[in-house]
Every structure is written in structure tokens, then in C-alpha cells.
Design a protein around this motif. Sequence first.
Motif, PDB file in Angstrom:
ATOM      1  N   ALA A 246       0.833  -1.208   0.000  1.00 55.43           N
ATOM      2  CA  ALA A 246       0.000   0.000   0.000  1.00 55.43           C
ATOM      3  C   ALA A 246       0.868   1.258   0.000  1.00 55.43           C
ATOM      4  O   ALA A 246       0.592   2.219  -0.732  1.00 55.43           O
ATOM      5  N   LEU A 247       1.930   1.245   0.799  1.00 51.25           N
ATOM      6  CA  LEU A 247       2.828   2.401   0.862  1.00 51.25           C
ATOM      7  C   LEU A 247       3.518   2.636  -0.481  1.00 51.25           C
ATOM      8  O   LEU A 247       3.642   3.781  -0.943  1.00 51.25           O
ATOM      9  N   LYS A 248       3.956   1.564  -1.122  1.00 53.25           N
ATOM     10  CA  LYS A 248       4.607   1.697  -2.421  1.00 53.25           C
ATOM     11  C   LYS A 248       3.647   2.274  -3.460  1.00 53.25           C
ATOM     12  O   LYS A 248       4.040   3.123  -4.277  1.00 53.25           O
ATOM     13  N   LEU A 249       2.397   1.838  -3.447  1.00 50.77           N
ATOM     14  CA  LEU A 249       1.425   2.340  -4.418  1.00 50.77           C
ATOM     15  C   LEU A 249       1.100   3.811  -4.177  1.00 50.77           C
ATOM     16  O   LEU A 249       0.957   4.590  -5.132  1.00 50.77           O
ATOM     17  N   MET A 250       0.990   4.208  -2.910  1.00 46.36           N
ATOM     18  CA  MET A 250       0.733   5.613  -2.598  1.00 46.36           C
ATOM     19  C   MET A 250       1.904   6.492  -3.042  1.00 46.36           C
ATOM     20  O   MET A 250       1.705   7.570  -3.622  1.00 46.36           O
ATOM     21  N   ASN A 251       3.127   6.042  -2.771  1.00 49.64           N
ATOM     22  CA  ASN A 251       4.312   6.805  -3.184  1.00 49.64           C
ATOM     23  C   ASN A 251       4.413   6.875  -4.697  1.00 49.64           C
ATOM     24  O   ASN A 251       4.816   7.904  -5.262  1.00 49.64           O
ATOM     25  N   LEU A 252       4.036   5.780  -5.358  1.00 47.15           N
ATOM     26  CA  LEU A 252       4.068   5.738  -6.821  1.00 47.15           C
ATOM     27  C   LEU A 252       3.121   6.782  -7.410  1.00 47.15           C
ATOM     28  O   LEU A 252       3.475   7.503  -8.346  1.00 47.15           O
ATOM     29  N   ALA A 253       1.915   6.865  -6.859  1.00 46.13           N
ATOM     30  CA  ALA A 253       0.924   7.820  -7.355  1.00 46.13           C
ATOM     31  C   ALA A 253       1.423   9.252  -7.205  1.00 46.13           C
ATOM     32  O   ALA A 253       1.268  10.078  -8.112  1.00 46.13           O
ATOM     33  N   LYS A 254       2.012   9.558  -6.058  1.00 41.67           N
ATOM     34  CA  LYS A 254       2.489  10.918  -5.798  1.00 41.67           C
ATOM     35  C   LYS A 254       3.724  11.254  -6.624  1.00 41.67           C
ATOM     36  O   LYS A 254       3.810  12.321  -7.240  1.00 41.67           O
TER      37      LYS A 254
END
Length: 346
Positions: A253-261
Motif C-alpha cells: 500500500a505504501l509503495k502504491l501511494m508513493n508511486l501515485a504521488k
Amino acid sequence: MEVGRLPISASQRGKLISAGYTTLSSLSSISASDLARDLKILDSEALEILKVASLNNRLDRPNGGHGIVNGAQTAWEMLHEEQFFPRITTSCADLDEILGGGINCKEVTEIGGVPGIGKTQLGIQLAVNVQIPVEFGGLGGKAVYIDTEGSFMVERAMQIAEACVLDMSHYNDLLRKEDRACQVKLQPSDILENIFYFRICNYTEQMALMNYLDKFISEHKDVKIVIVDSVTFHFRQDFEDLGLRTRLLGGMALKLMNLAKAHSLAVVIFNQVTTKYTEGSYQLALALGDSWSHSCTNRVILYWNGDERYAYIDKSPSLRSASAPFAVTSKGIRNSPSNYKRTKMM
């Protein structure tokens, strides 16, 4: 300051954002010729954009100072960024309306529902729609589709791509000659070429891909959406160590959030449903528990209301709770007229 606030045309702002130039700092060290190549515009037009950006950068700092912290952003800038940043249409006006215009970039949107409700259909539709050219109000980007269940159908993707191209052509024909966008050059085969498909067969492959995605998107900067269909599948199969599962899901989840930003793209994750014992009875709920619900910015639940499909905004910091009907048709996701019921499309 964000490029969405620059006093340039909407088309130029869209091209900048689609190419990954979202802030003035991202334009500070690029040459006019490189910008012209990335935006596919004339060198003279690129030079004018850089002049406007440079002027506004100076005006944004009247004393010639620097931000307190490198990369700091004010709440005012964040508000304007959200207002100007393009969204990805779902091809259903009612659904777009409750989503504030479509799926937002820089955010993680979770979409869950029972089997057969249209989750994969919506995922394919978004993978196609993200490629709508800037001239037609789209992002002109590409898509990453991560398939953990084997439900992606390339024949269905071709159907939806053909309908998308046809819709753009019809829209162009309805406009007055002087208001028309450029001729529709995008072909269905081009759309399929721009969908990067990953088939994942176990949770180890899924985690490995999450670690690889940042490098992949850095090499393919025109990717504007990452779709995971579904995030749940491999984490519900023979997973005895629940502590390990929680840690892996949290890291993902953290990786996906960072990816989006970091890459200014949309992340859409699909989730399955399970039963939850609440107040003396079993009720349907999205899988992975309440803690997982904090891993996304927006949460949308798809459900049946009689013979009609509905989408409900269950959680969002910026969208009010609301429902909207939608239909799965031979052309893809569309508005829900009364004659579209539970019909098999393929």
C-alpha cells in the motif's frame, strides 16, 4: 507553484502534466528543444511556455528567497493543483459526476464489489480511457494492468478501444469546423500497444512487481494509471501467517501511494468481497479488513440494486458520499438506461 496555474492555454497545461511536468521546478532546467520534443510542439511554442514559467516563478518568490524546505508546498497550491489536474473519465457521466470528474491522478482509488458486477470491465475501460488525447480532454497516457486473477480479456479490450475511437470521431464531427480537435489518429491497435500487461500468479510475484514498478514507470514516463485486478486474490489463498500478510499488504500500500504521488499518476486497485459478522448477522464487506481501508485515498463500492448496477462513494477526503447507476454494455462502461440489465457481453 504548479503548472496548472500558469497563464497558458488549457491544451498546453494538459500536455505539460501528461508529460510529467507538474511543477515550475520541473521546467527550470530543461531546454526549449527538449520540451518541444516531449510535448510534440514547435520550439517557439516551447520557448514561450518556458518564458511564462520563468516569469511566474520569479513572481511567486518576490524577495528572491527560497522555500523553507526544498519541495515544500502550500495548501493554496495544493487546492489549485487538485482543481487543474486532469481526471480519467469512466465513460459514464453519472459515475464521473460523483467522482468529481473521474478517477483522480496522484491518488489511490479502491473499487470493490461482488463477482460479475463489472470490476474488470471498469479496469479495462480506464486502461483505454487514459489514452484519450489531450486535445479531446484526456491525458494521452499509457496504462499498466496487473492481473492477478487471469480475468483480463484482450478481445474485450479491443472492443472497448474500438468504441472509444468511434466516440472521439463522432464527437469531432459534431463540432463546428473551426472548433474541431485535430483528426483522430489513435487506432484501436495503438491503444492495445499502450497497455502494459503483467500476469501475476502468486503473492511473491506480486511483491516483486511492486518493487519493480517505480523503475519501470521511470523508464515509461507516459504511464498515467496503474491498475491492480485484484489486490486481494493471492493474499486470501493459503496464507497462514496473518502477521506476515499484514506487513506485506502495508508495504505494498505504501509503495502504491508513493508511486501515485511521485509520478503524478492514478492507482486503481480492485478488491473482492467477504462476509463480516456485524450486530448479530453476516454482511458483505470488502476483503482484507478495516485496516486495509486506510491504505487508499478513495473507496468505491459497486453493488446491485435490483437489475441495475450502482457505484457508491464509501470513503473519500474530498468527495461526498453518493451513489450513481452505471451499465456494462458492448461498448464498455456507459450511462445506465433501463434496457441495460444483467446481460452477458461476450
